[in-house]
Design a protein around this motif. Structure first.
Motif, mmCIF file in Angstrom:
data_model
loop_
_atom_site.group_PDB
_atom_site.id
_atom_site.type_symbol
_atom_site.label_atom_id
_atom_site.label_comp_id
_atom_site.label_asym_id
_atom_site.label_seq_id
_atom_site.Cartn_x
_atom_site.Cartn_y
_atom_site.Cartn_z
ATOM 1 N N UNK A 1 -65.932 91.762 8.815
ATOM 2 C CA UNK A 1 -64.737 91.920 7.979
ATOM 3 C C UNK A 1 -63.520 92.068 8.881
ATOM 4 N N UNK A 2 -62.443 91.367 8.577
ATOM 5 C CA UNK A 2 -61.305 91.276 9.477
ATOM 6 C C UNK A 2 -60.525 92.570 9.647
ATOM 7 N N UNK A 3 -60.819 93.604 8.848
ATOM 8 C CA UNK A 3 -60.100 94.863 8.989
ATOM 9 C C UNK A 3 -60.739 95.785 10.011
ATOM 10 N N UNK A 4 -61.846 95.370 10.616
ATOM 11 C CA UNK A 4 -62.612 96.246 11.494
ATOM 12 C C UNK A 4 -61.751 96.933 12.547
ATOM 13 N N UNK A 5 -61.019 96.144 13.324
ATOM 14 C CA UNK A 5 -60.293 96.715 14.442
ATOM 15 C C UNK A 5 -59.208 97.670 13.966
ATOM 16 N N UNK A 6 -58.675 97.442 12.774
ATOM 17 C CA UNK A 6 -57.601 98.281 12.278
ATOM 18 C C UNK A 6 -58.114 99.629 11.782
ATOM 19 N N UNK A 7 -59.365 99.709 11.379
ATOM 20 C CA UNK A 7 -59.772 100.934 10.718
ATOM 21 C C UNK A 7 -60.887 101.709 11.410
ATOM 22 N N UNK A 8 -61.721 101.070 12.218
ATOM 23 C CA UNK A 8 -62.817 101.805 12.805
ATOM 24 C C UNK A 8 -62.383 102.573 14.042
ATOM 25 N N UNK A 9 -63.019 103.692 14.296
ATOM 26 C CA UNK A 9 -62.582 104.620 15.309
ATOM 27 C C UNK A 9 -63.349 104.433 16.609
ATOM 28 N N UNK A 10 -62.743 104.874 17.746
ATOM 29 C CA UNK A 10 -63.448 104.778 19.007
ATOM 30 C C UNK A 10 -64.788 105.499 19.004
ATOM 31 N N UNK A 205 -68.561 90.075 7.210
ATOM 32 C CA UNK A 205 -68.395 90.088 8.663
ATOM 33 C C UNK A 205 -69.039 88.863 9.292
ATOM 34 N N UNK A 206 -70.267 88.568 8.883
ATOM 35 C CA UNK A 206 -70.981 87.420 9.437
ATOM 36 C C UNK A 206 -70.260 86.118 9.107
ATOM 37 N N UNK A 207 -69.825 85.988 7.868
ATOM 38 C CA UNK A 207 -69.104 84.774 7.462
ATOM 39 C C UNK A 207 -67.806 84.626 8.249
ATOM 40 N N UNK A 208 -67.085 85.739 8.392
ATOM 41 C CA UNK A 208 -65.807 85.688 9.090
ATOM 42 C C UNK A 208 -65.951 85.369 10.563
ATOM 43 N N UNK A 209 -67.003 85.894 11.188
ATOM 44 C CA UNK A 209 -67.229 85.612 12.594
ATOM 45 C C UNK A 209 -67.648 84.164 12.816
ATOM 46 N N UNK A 214 -62.172 85.877 11.053
ATOM 47 C CA UNK A 214 -61.982 87.240 11.543
ATOM 48 C C UNK A 214 -61.093 87.250 12.771
ATOM 49 N N UNK A 215 -61.361 86.345 13.695
ATOM 50 C CA UNK A 215 -60.558 86.280 14.908
ATOM 51 C C UNK A 215 -59.110 85.924 14.606
ATOM 52 N N UNK A 216 -58.922 84.928 13.750
ATOM 53 C CA UNK A 216 -57.555 84.495 13.437
ATOM 54 C C UNK A 216 -56.775 85.583 12.713
ATOM 55 N N UNK A 217 -57.402 86.227 11.720
ATOM 56 C CA UNK A 217 -56.696 87.227 10.932
ATOM 57 C C UNK A 217 -56.419 88.494 11.737
ATOM 58 N N UNK A 218 -57.380 88.901 12.544
ATOM 59 C CA UNK A 218 -57.152 90.094 13.346
ATOM 60 C C UNK A 218 -56.162 89.816 14.461
ATOM 61 N N UNK A 219 -56.156 88.606 14.986
ATOM 62 C CA UNK A 219 -55.141 88.237 15.969
ATOM 63 C C UNK A 219 -53.753 88.359 15.352
ATOM 64 N N UNK A 220 -53.622 87.964 14.085
ATOM 65 C CA UNK A 220 -52.351 88.096 13.387
ATOM 66 C C UNK A 220 -51.945 89.541 13.225
ATOM 67 N N UNK A 237 -52.920 92.508 5.646
ATOM 68 C CA UNK A 237 -53.905 93.417 5.064
ATOM 69 C C UNK A 237 -54.091 93.138 3.577
ATOM 70 N N UNK A 238 -52.982 92.906 2.882
ATOM 71 C CA UNK A 238 -53.064 92.639 1.450
ATOM 72 C C UNK A 238 -53.800 91.336 1.176
ATOM 73 N N UNK A 239 -53.529 90.315 1.959
ATOM 74 C CA UNK A 239 -54.216 89.037 1.789
ATOM 75 C C UNK A 239 -55.710 89.182 2.046
#
Length: 306
Positions: A1-10, A205-209, A214-220, A237-239
């Motif tokens: 899921x493309x929100x991973x980097x924005x929400x998951x913690x170290x 997540x699997x589909x996006x990868x 996932x890469x394109x949206x998170x890069x944005x 995020x809304x999209x």
């Protein structure tokens, strides 16, 4: 899921890296993250109540050394504060260890029993025989591990995360550190997802990868964060959340619902008169139902500092 980097913690990042290393998983990546490596502006707000002023800075939980130094205004806001406020103290290893049971199945139970056959087959097609090694893990931790693996390959590192950067500084500077949540709470949210929702997260997540979305949206998202474009970040995020019913539900569970509790605690800390520098995931500070919007609804004056 493309929100991973924005929400998951170290903390969760550290827990998943050992699985990727142990299984030797490498996922094909593209050049979509090939962008100029420059210091980041980030998304930064000043929040005023009748009695107090606080500063909120949006974090990227996996980052690069090139993102630093952060802007002088951000550094000045940190220096004037007597209290650093974060989602969780990610240096608390004991808390991280206690969280692990939320992410695993007790034998003989296994991952395959809790996700659709098509989702498990998609996992197998991506990681091959290593799929068997994921059987003890819940879908959320598998999804996180796979996503983090991709970003690690692109040079993003939890040790360079913005919140960790400030936690380490605050400890060195002997500032008070307050958590808005706890590692156990965050783990219970992710590990406690119903099978249907957890399966949806892993499948997305699997589909996006595989598709590169996932890469394109998170890069944005990262580009918007680096340039201080809060509106652009909110739009992405809304999209992402509007793709389907499952995405909208996960957004509510993992962002919107938690924002309520964090905003309430920030309000309480402001009332106590503490000099606050607050660092939370950038996804919590942008768009509808964000912490920023919730604070504005409580009558606070909120201004983005650019």
């Amino acid at each position: 899921m493309e929100l991973m980097i924005m929400k998951f913690k170290p903390t969760l990042t550290q827990l998943t890296l050992k699985y990727l290393a142990a299984f030797g998983i490498a996922i094909a990546t593209s050049s979509v993250f090939a962008q100029a490596e420059t210091p980041a502006k980030g998304v930064f707000w000043e929040v005023k109540s009748d009695k107090n002023t606080a500063y909120l800075f949006g974090s990227i939980h996996l980052a690069k050394a090139s993102f630093y130094p952060l802007p002088e205004a951000v550094d000045a806001a940190y220096k004037q504060a007597d209290t650093l406020v974060v989602e969780v103290d990610t240096t608390d290893t004991k808390a991280a260890e206690k969280a692990m049971p939320f992410f695993t199945y007790a034998a003989p139970d296994k991952l395959e029993n809790h996700i659709r056959k098509s989702t498990f087959e998609s996992l197998q097609s991506m990681v091959g025989p290593a799929a068997a090694q994921f059987q003890s893990l819940k879908p959320t931790i598998v999804a996180t591990a796979l996503s983090i693996g991709v970003f690690r390959q692109q040079g993003y590192d939890a040790s360079k995360g913005v919140d960790l950067h400030y936690v380490l500084r605050a400890k060195q500077d002997k500032k008070n550190i307050i958590e808005l949540e706890s590692t156990a709470f965050q783990a219970s949210v992710l590990g406690g997802l119903a099978d249907e929702d957890a399966d949806a997260m892993l499948a997305q997540t699997l589909d996006g990868l595989k598709s590169g979305d996932t890469l394109r949206e998170t890069a944005g998202m990262i580009a918007a964060w680096k340039s201080g474009d809060a509106e652009g970040l909110a739009k992405i995020l809304q999209e992402a959340a509007s793709k389907d019913v499952g995405s909208k539900k996960l957004m509510k569970l993992l962002l919107d619902d938690r924002n309520q509790g964090m905003a309430k605690k920030i309000l309480g800390l402001l009332e106590e008169g503490k000099k606050l520098f607050i660092v939370v995931g950038a996804g919590h500070l942008s768009g509808a139902n964000s912490i920023i919007e919730l604070l504005e609804k409580q009558g606070l004056e909120v201004k983005q500092i650019k």
